[in-house]
Design an enzyme around this catalytic site. Structure first.
Site, PDB file in Angstrom:
ATOM      1  N   ASP A 151       0.841  -1.205   0.000  1.00 25.12           N
ATOM      2  CA  ASP A 151       0.000   0.000   0.000  1.00 25.12           C
ATOM      3  C   ASP A 151       0.875   1.254   0.000  1.00 25.12           C
ATOM      4  O   ASP A 151       0.552   2.248  -0.655  1.00 25.12           O
ATOM      5  CB  ASP A 151      -0.914  -0.008   1.237  1.00 25.12           C
ATOM      6  CG  ASP A 151      -1.800  -1.237   1.275  1.00 25.12           C
ATOM      7  OD1 ASP A 151      -2.361  -1.586   0.220  1.00 25.12           O
ATOM      8  OD2 ASP A 151      -1.910  -1.862   2.341  1.00 25.12           O
ATOM      9  N   ARG A 154       2.495   1.610  -3.470  1.00 23.07           N
ATOM     10  CA  ARG A 154       1.507   2.181  -4.418  1.00 23.07           C
ATOM     11  C   ARG A 154       1.270   3.666  -4.131  1.00 23.07           C
ATOM     12  O   ARG A 154       1.242   4.491  -5.047  1.00 23.07           O
ATOM     13  CB  ARG A 154       0.175   1.426  -4.286  1.00 23.07           C
ATOM     14  CG  ARG A 154       0.212   0.048  -4.891  1.00 23.07           C
ATOM     15  CD  ARG A 154      -1.128  -0.657  -4.720  1.00 23.07           C
ATOM     16  NE  ARG A 154      -1.063  -1.961  -5.334  1.00 23.07           N
ATOM     17  CZ  ARG A 154      -1.570  -3.076  -4.805  1.00 23.07           C
ATOM     18  NH1 ARG A 154      -2.227  -3.029  -3.664  1.00 23.07           N
ATOM     19  NH2 ARG A 154      -1.456  -4.227  -5.442  1.00 23.07           N
ATOM     20  N   HIS A 178      -5.302  -3.589   5.598  1.00 23.53           N
ATOM     21  CA  HIS A 178      -4.964  -3.903   4.205  1.00 23.53           C
ATOM     22  C   HIS A 178      -6.176  -4.459   3.443  1.00 23.53           C
ATOM     23  O   HIS A 178      -6.197  -5.602   3.030  1.00 23.53           O
ATOM     24  CB  HIS A 178      -3.789  -4.876   4.140  1.00 23.53           C
ATOM     25  CG  HIS A 178      -3.418  -5.240   2.729  1.00 23.53           C
ATOM     26  ND1 HIS A 178      -2.884  -4.330   1.840  1.00 23.53           N
ATOM     27  CD2 HIS A 178      -3.552  -6.394   2.034  1.00 23.53           C
ATOM     28  CE1 HIS A 178      -2.697  -4.916   0.669  1.00 23.53           C
ATOM     29  NE2 HIS A 178      -3.091  -6.173   0.757  1.00 23.53           N
TER      30      HIS A 178
HETATM   31  P1  NAD Z   1      -0.192 -18.224  -5.440  1.00 21.59           P
HETATM   32  O1  NAD Z   1      -1.405 -19.088  -5.509  1.00 21.59           O
HETATM   33  O2  NAD Z   1       0.533 -17.906  -6.694  1.00 21.59           O
HETATM   34  O3  NAD Z   1       0.882 -18.831  -4.435  1.00 21.59           O
HETATM   35  C1  NAD Z   1       0.550 -19.256  -3.141  1.00 21.59           C
HETATM   36  C2  NAD Z   1       1.382 -20.483  -2.859  1.00 21.59           C
HETATM   37  O4  NAD Z   1       1.088 -20.909  -1.523  1.00 21.59           O
HETATM   38  C3  NAD Z   1       1.036 -21.669  -3.793  1.00 21.59           C
HETATM   39  O5  NAD Z   1       2.205 -22.076  -4.459  1.00 21.59           O
HETATM   40  C4  NAD Z   1       0.509 -22.735  -2.839  1.00 21.59           C
HETATM   41  O6  NAD Z   1       0.872 -24.057  -3.228  1.00 21.59           O
HETATM   42  C5  NAD Z   1       1.190 -22.343  -1.538  1.00 21.59           C
HETATM   43  N1  NAD Z   1       0.538 -22.899  -0.349  1.00 21.59           N
HETATM   44  C6  NAD Z   1      -0.767 -23.082  -0.112  1.00 21.59           C
HETATM   45  N2  NAD Z   1      -0.938 -23.651   1.094  1.00 21.59           N
HETATM   46  C7  NAD Z   1       0.295 -23.832   1.636  1.00 21.59           C
HETATM   47  C8  NAD Z   1       0.775 -24.389   2.859  1.00 21.59           C
HETATM   48  N3  NAD Z   1      -0.064 -24.853   3.770  1.00 21.59           N
HETATM   49  N4  NAD Z   1       2.116 -24.397   3.065  1.00 21.59           N
HETATM   50  C9  NAD Z   1       2.974 -23.908   2.141  1.00 21.59           C
HETATM   51  N5  NAD Z   1       2.561 -23.393   0.944  1.00 21.59           N
HETATM   52  C10 NAD Z   1       1.245 -23.361   0.721  1.00 21.59           C
HETATM   53  O7  NAD Z   1      -0.636 -16.864  -4.705  1.00 21.59           O
HETATM   54  P2  NAD Z   1       0.222 -15.512  -4.590  1.00 21.59           P
HETATM   55  O8  NAD Z   1      -0.096 -14.620  -5.725  1.00 21.59           O
HETATM   56  O9  NAD Z   1       1.666 -15.830  -4.311  1.00 21.59           O
HETATM   57  O10 NAD Z   1      -0.493 -14.868  -3.287  1.00 21.59           O
HETATM   58  C11 NAD Z   1      -0.372 -15.507  -2.048  1.00 21.59           C
HETATM   59  C12 NAD Z   1      -1.158 -14.756  -0.984  1.00 21.59           C
HETATM   60  O11 NAD Z   1      -0.622 -13.449  -0.798  1.00 21.59           O
HETATM   61  C13 NAD Z   1      -2.634 -14.553  -1.315  1.00 21.59           C
HETATM   62  O12 NAD Z   1      -3.417 -14.769  -0.167  1.00 21.59           O
HETATM   63  C14 NAD Z   1      -2.707 -13.099  -1.715  1.00 21.59           C
HETATM   64  O13 NAD Z   1      -3.996 -12.542  -1.514  1.00 21.59           O
HETATM   65  C15 NAD Z   1      -1.689 -12.498  -0.781  1.00 21.59           C
HETATM   66  N6  NAD Z   1      -1.160 -11.198  -1.189  1.00 21.59           N
HETATM   67  C16 NAD Z   1      -1.006 -10.263  -0.212  1.00 21.59           C
HETATM   68  C17 NAD Z   1      -0.493  -9.017  -0.512  1.00 21.59           C
HETATM   69  C18 NAD Z   1      -0.296  -8.000   0.566  1.00 21.59           C
HETATM   70  O14 NAD Z   1      -0.098  -6.817   0.230  1.00 21.59           O
HETATM   71  N7  NAD Z   1      -0.294  -8.360   1.838  1.00 21.59           N
HETATM   72  C19 NAD Z   1      -0.147  -8.721  -1.840  1.00 21.59           C
HETATM   73  C20 NAD Z   1      -0.298  -9.695  -2.807  1.00 21.59           C
HETATM   74  C21 NAD Z   1      -0.821 -10.943  -2.463  1.00 21.59           C
HETATM   75  C1  LMR Z   2      -2.882  -6.448  -3.090  1.00 27.61           C
HETATM   76  O1  LMR Z   2      -3.118  -5.422  -2.462  1.00 27.61           O
HETATM   77  O2  LMR Z   2      -2.441  -6.416  -4.257  1.00 27.61           O
HETATM   78  C2  LMR Z   2      -3.065  -7.788  -2.435  1.00 27.61           C
HETATM   79  O3  LMR Z   2      -3.689  -7.661  -1.194  1.00 27.61           O
HETATM   80  C3  LMR Z   2      -3.737  -8.787  -3.306  1.00 27.61           C
HETATM   81  C4  LMR Z   2      -5.191  -8.476  -3.561  1.00 27.61           C
HETATM   82  O4  LMR Z   2      -6.009  -9.399  -3.474  1.00 27.61           O
HETATM   83  O5  LMR Z   2      -5.522  -7.337  -3.893  1.00 27.61           O
END
Ligand code: NAD
Ligand code: LMR
Length: 314
Positions: A151, A154, A178
């Site tokens: 955040d 951005r 968030h």
């Molecule tokens: P993704 O699906 O590409 O990758 C997630 C990975 O987690 C997968 O490879 C999956 O196999 C693995 N996984 C699932 N359960 C697991 C476990 N118990 N142990 C180990 N690995 C496990 O998703 P992504 O794009 O990498 O996003 C992951 C998370 O991050 C999502 O919940 C997304 O919303 C969040 N996210 C948060 C922010 C933020 O600003 N905080 C930003 C982007 C994404």
């Molecule tokens: C983001 O802000 O990009 C992450 O929290 C992923 C989402 O679901 O928006």
């Protein structure tokens, strides 16, 4: 981060040596969910990872424990991302259980590690992590941080565009949480000092609050922000490691156990040090627009926090 750390994959599963440049000591960092969109730069523990060992849950448990033992920083991007039309809260049913399991592993294998929670919905997964640690008797509020750095990244980018500056020269505090209206940019506190028209404030607030949704829609079913999140995750992890190393003046926004409002968790600027969050900055002076935004943010945040707490206590 090549500028500050030499990072080397030690080859042993779930381990990454992160050596501060010029510093004698190294830090052990694990990334859980590292084979997904966010974590591929450092492929570590992932439940979908093929292995020489027979699969099921015992291997996963062994793998998790091996990855976590001795870690000083654990980053958690494990879990499912959004698809168009979903809110972050729609991920709760799947991701809550994932974060719970991983935090149980942390409590058992590296109870003193700093934990960076990325998995959504952060407003609920951080309270879930806290409850798991409390149950295990290992909760240290200074060591649990929800990652809201994206955040800030951005906000700095969009504000810099409006001001015609380099984003690296802009500092926008983003507080609250968030998700949607809980993401509260404090545009009255931007550095360098500047002012915006009411139209610019509306545009910037909306763009910052909905930046994640903008990416989810653009990706049209292929997930949410990954590269920008990886950048933000490294930037935040690096700040935590610089704090652990003893650097002074390391200040970033994060969603932490907090008393800056009546809520048990809140994102604001925090100073990072050898023990984790060493100081939580107050919100400072807010204008009327921000005070209204704060009330909206707190209402939604309270419900999300309670949902996470109830998930563990039920
Ligand atoms: P993704 O699906 O590409 O990758 C997630 C990975 O987690 C997968 O490879 C999956 O196999 C693995 N996984 C699932 N359960 C697991 C476990 N118990 N142990 C180990 N690995 C496990 O998703 P992504 O794009 O990498 O996003 C992951 C998370 O991050 C999502 O919940 C997304 O919303 C969040 N996210 C948060 C922010 C933020 O600003 N905080 C930003 C982007 C994404
Ligand atoms: C983001 O802000 O990009 C992450 O929290 C992923 C989402 O679901 O928006």
């Amino acid at each position: 981060d090549p500028q500050n750390h030499q990072m080397e994959d030690t080859g042993s599963l779930g381990r990454l040596n992160c050596r501060a440049k010029g510093g004698a000591s190294g830090f052990k960092v694990a990334i859980l969910g590292a084979a997904g969109g966010i974590g591929p730069a450092s492929r570590l523990v992932d439940e979908d990872e093929p292995s020489r060992l027979p699969p099921p849950s015992i291997r996963r448990q062994q793998q998790l424990e091996e990855a976590l033992t001795g870690m000083e920083l654990v980053i958690i991007p494990a879990g499912v991302p959004r698809k168009p039309g979903m809110t972050r809260d729609d991920l709760f049913n799947i991701n809550a259980g994932i974060v719970k399991t991983l935090c149980e592993g942390i409590a058992k294998c590296c109870p003193n590690a700093i934990v960076n929670v990325i998995s959504n919905p952060v407003n609920s997964t951080v309270p879930i992590a806290a409850e798991v640690f409390k149950k295990a008797g290992t909760f240290d509020p200074k060591r649990l941080l929800g990652v809201t750095m994206l955040d800030v990244v951005r906000a700095n980018t969009f504000v810099a565009e409006v001001l015609g500056l380099d984003p690296r020269d802009v500092d926008v505090p983003v507080v609250g949480g968030h998700a949607g209206v809980t993401i509260l940019p404090l545009l009255s506190q931007v550095k360098p000092p500047c002012s915006f028209t009411p139209k610019e404030v509306d545009y910037l607030t909306d763009r910052i609050q909905n930046g994640g949704t903008e990416v989810v829609e653009a990706k049209a079913g292929a997930g949410s922000a990954t590269l920008s999140m990886a950048y933000a995750a490294v930037k935040f992890a690096d700040a935590c490691l610089r704090g652990l190393r003893g650097d002074s003046g390391v200040v970033e926004c994060a969603f932490v156990a907090s008393q800056v409002t009546e809520l048990p968790f809140f994102a604001s600027k925090v100073r990072l040090g050898r023990t984790g969050v060493e100081e939580i900055h107050p919100l400072g002076l807010l204008n009327e627009y921000e005070r209204t935004g704060l009330e909206k943010a707190k209402k939604e945040l309270a419900a999300s926090i309670q949902k996470g707490v109830t998930f563990i206590r039920k």
